[in-house]
Design a protein around this motif. Structure first.
Motif, short mmCIF file in Angstrom:
data_model
loop_
_atom_site.label_atom_id
_atom_site.label_comp_id
_atom_site.label_asym_id
_atom_site.label_seq_id
_atom_site.Cartn_x
_atom_site.Cartn_y
_atom_site.Cartn_z
N ARG A 139 2.97 -5.68 -6.82
CA ARG A 139 2.37 -4.21 -6.88
C ARG A 139 2.79 -3.41 -6.00
O ARG A 139 2.29 -3.56 -4.81
CB ARG A 139 0.82 -4.27 -7.31
CG ARG A 139 0.26 -4.80 -8.43
CD ARG A 139 -1.24 -4.94 -8.23
NE ARG A 139 -1.74 -3.68 -8.36
CZ ARG A 139 -1.78 -2.84 -9.16
NH1 ARG A 139 -1.73 -3.31 -10.35
NH2 ARG A 139 -2.55 -1.60 -9.16
N ALA A 140 3.71 -2.52 -6.19
CA ALA A 140 4.02 -1.43 -5.35
C ALA A 140 3.88 -0.10 -5.99
O ALA A 140 4.72 0.50 -6.38
CB ALA A 140 5.62 -1.70 -4.94
N VAL A 141 2.36 0.19 -5.48
CA VAL A 141 2.11 1.53 -6.36
C VAL A 141 1.66 2.66 -5.27
O VAL A 141 0.69 2.47 -4.59
CB VAL A 141 0.96 1.36 -7.18
CG1 VAL A 141 0.53 2.60 -7.66
CG2 VAL A 141 1.21 0.14 -8.29
N GLY A 142 2.63 3.47 -4.90
CA GLY A 142 2.21 4.79 -4.04
C GLY A 142 1.87 5.81 -4.94
O GLY A 142 0.97 5.70 -5.82
N THR A 143 1.52 6.85 -4.21
CA THR A 143 0.92 8.15 -4.61
C THR A 143 2.23 9.29 -4.37
O THR A 143 3.34 8.95 -3.85
CB THR A 143 -0.32 8.56 -4.01
OG1 THR A 143 0.12 9.00 -2.77
CG2 THR A 143 -1.31 7.51 -3.86
N GLU A 197 0.80 -1.11 0.13
CA GLU A 197 0.03 -0.21 0.04
C GLU A 197 0.85 1.14 -0.01
O GLU A 197 2.11 1.32 0.36
CB GLU A 197 -1.01 -0.04 1.18
CG GLU A 197 -2.05 -0.95 0.94
CD GLU A 197 -2.95 -0.68 2.49
OE1 GLU A 197 -4.07 -1.26 2.28
OE2 GLU A 197 -2.65 -0.07 3.28
N PRO A 198 0.18 2.34 -0.59
CA PRO A 198 1.01 3.50 -0.48
C PRO A 198 1.44 3.95 0.83
O PRO A 198 0.71 3.78 1.99
CB PRO A 198 -0.03 4.84 -0.94
CG PRO A 198 -0.93 3.97 -1.74
CD PRO A 198 -0.91 2.38 -1.04
N GLY A 199 2.64 4.61 1.03
CA GLY A 199 3.28 4.97 2.42
C GLY A 199 3.96 3.82 3.14
O GLY A 199 4.66 4.04 4.20
N ILE A 205 6.02 4.92 -1.53
CA ILE A 205 6.39 3.53 -0.94
C ILE A 205 7.99 3.61 -0.85
O ILE A 205 8.64 4.08 -1.59
CB ILE A 205 6.14 2.27 -1.88
CG1 ILE A 205 4.45 2.44 -1.53
CG2 ILE A 205 6.78 1.15 -1.25
CD1 ILE A 205 3.78 1.27 -2.57
N HIS A 206 8.54 2.94 0.21
CA HIS A 206 9.95 2.90 0.45
C HIS A 206 10.40 1.37 0.63
O HIS A 206 9.92 0.72 1.65
CB HIS A 206 10.26 3.58 1.82
CG HIS A 206 10.02 5.06 1.73
ND1 HIS A 206 10.79 6.00 1.32
CD2 HIS A 206 8.97 5.70 2.12
CE1 HIS A 206 10.20 7.20 1.38
NE2 HIS A 206 9.19 7.04 1.83
N LEU A 207 10.94 0.82 -0.53
CA LEU A 207 11.69 -0.33 -0.49
C LEU A 207 13.25 -0.12 -0.42
O LEU A 207 13.97 0.40 -0.80
CB LEU A 207 11.52 -1.00 -1.74
CG LEU A 207 9.93 -1.07 -2.41
CD1 LEU A 207 9.82 -1.66 -3.50
CD2 LEU A 207 9.15 -1.79 -1.17
N ASN A 208 13.54 -0.65 0.96
CA ASN A 208 14.91 -0.35 1.51
C ASN A 208 15.63 -1.80 1.47
O ASN A 208 15.42 -2.59 2.40
CB ASN A 208 15.16 0.27 2.69
CG ASN A 208 14.53 1.67 2.78
OD1 ASN A 208 14.73 2.41 1.78
ND2 ASN A 208 13.87 1.97 3.73
#
Length: 380
Positions: free
Chosen positions: A151-155, A132-134, A160-163
């Motif tokens: 599905r990594a769909v932010g706004t 989810e977003p955020g 979204i942060h993928l570290n």
């Protein structure tokens, strides 16, 4: 009037379902700053699914009241208040720990963010992982292997942060896998679609420090558009089979990266790789774009801006699928940050520079200014 202030216990990180390591402590004082004993402090969870013990406590001779907070997953909030006094708020974070097999559709929700991968995560064929977003995902260098879809769909307002997440496709044609990333910040880890067959769409994202983004362009349409790539991250287009669908790498900004390498395409009758309207600054390898003999006929390079005139912008190379040394790369209508042809030629490395090398670059006509649809430095 009684005043309540925080003493300790704020902004802790804990484990969902367990008490935080430090108790929450507040101090009650009167209007002169003297401690108030015997005041009742009520504790209430305001965010998350945690609990407190006790829910009410009484201040001691020093005006101090304490409670123990067991937090739920994600971001948690709590207030402490004495009668007649404004409440004080505490926050805590309990990462949701994830690992193992996801065999059905799964959503990583904002309410349970951040997520921390404590081992490999595998997504089964036919299943979709929705982020989810955020949401923040701390991969800690672990693999997220998928046969299903991600599905990594932010706004724009809630990215979204993928570290440190190592995204790796293991899918085949039968798995019908897709990867959709938008409005995300991807830092560290890896983004390797080359291990399997997945449709790929990455847009409006910051891709930073992940090495080469590996893309096998033999299964479905790929779009890499409107992103910023920084600090070592490039795009490597590879295919061990004839390309079946077009690839679009458009309107991206590459800063301090390895650029784009077009590897194993073959044949002008097959779909193409369109490398258009990208900006390149301070490339760290010996090219901003490299095109092999096997890829030349199927690659379109146009309307790009090459801003670093002291480095090689476009390079040719022998492809694995063929040894033709006489191929030509169509690189017309690009902006080289100069109109001096001697400088432009110094930014090209082809057979004119090495008789034992491969191919020639056709760069004329060239643009006298950056194309209006080509972005410059900025945020995705």
């Amino acid at each position: 009037m009684v005043k309540v202030e925080k003493v300790s216990g704020d902004a802790q990180t804990g484990v969902a379902g367990s008490p935080l390591p430090t108790q929450l402590v507040v101090r009650a004082t009167d209007m002169y700053g003297n401690p108030v004993s015997g005041a009742t402090v009520t504790w209430q969870v305001t965010v998350g699914s945690g609990s407190v013990t006790p829910a009410t406590s009484t201040t001691d001779a020093l005006g101090l009241a304490r409670t123990t907070w067991s937090v739920g997953g994600g971001v948690n909030g709590l207030s402490g208040a004495a009668t007649g006094a404004p409440p004080v708020t505490f926050t805590a974070v309990a990462p949701t720990l994830v690992s193992g097999l996801l065999s059905t559709n799964t959503t990583w929700t904002l309410s349970k963010s951040p997520y921390r991968m404590i081992g490999k995560v595998q997504l089964a064929s036919g299943a979709t992982l929705t982020i989810e977003p955020g949401v923040t995902v701390d991969g800690q260098g672990n693999d997220l292997e998928f046969w299903g879809s991600v599905r990594a769909v932010g706004t724009a307002e809630s990215r979204i942060h993928l570290n440190g997440v190592r995204l790796r496709s293991e899918a085949s044609f039968e798995d019908r896998s897709t990867v959709l990333i938008a409005y995300s910040d991807v830092a560290g880890g890896a983004l390797g679609i080359g291990g399997g067959i997945s449709d790929l769409d990455v847009s409006h994202s910051l891709i930073k420090g992940i090495g080469a983004m590996s893309v096998t362009a033999s299964s479905a349409a790929r779009r890499i558009e409107d992103n910023v790539f920084r600090d070592g991250t490039g795009v490597e287009l590879m295919s061990v089979a004839p390309t079946r669908f077009d690839v679009y790498i458009q309107r991206n900004v590459f800063i301090n990266t390895g650029g784009i390498r077009a590897g194993f395409f073959a044949g002008s009758s097959l779909p193409k790789a369109y490398i258009r309207n990208n900006s390149f600054y301070d490339q760290t390898t010996d090219f901003a774009i490299s095109v092999s003999s096997a890829a030349a006929e199927a690659t379109v390079v146009e309307n790009n801006s090459f801003w670093s005139t002291n480095r090689v912008a476009l390079r040719t190379e022998i492809g694995v699928l063929g040894s033709n040394r006489d191929f030509r790369v169509n690189a017309q209508n690009n902006f080289w940050n100069t109109t001096d042809e001697a400088v432009i030629q110094s930014m090209i490395y082809d057979r004119n520079d090495d008789p034992a090398g491969a191919g020639y670059v056709d760069y004329q006509p060239f643009l006298a200014a950056s194309h209006r649809e080509t972005p410059v430095r900025g945020s995705p």
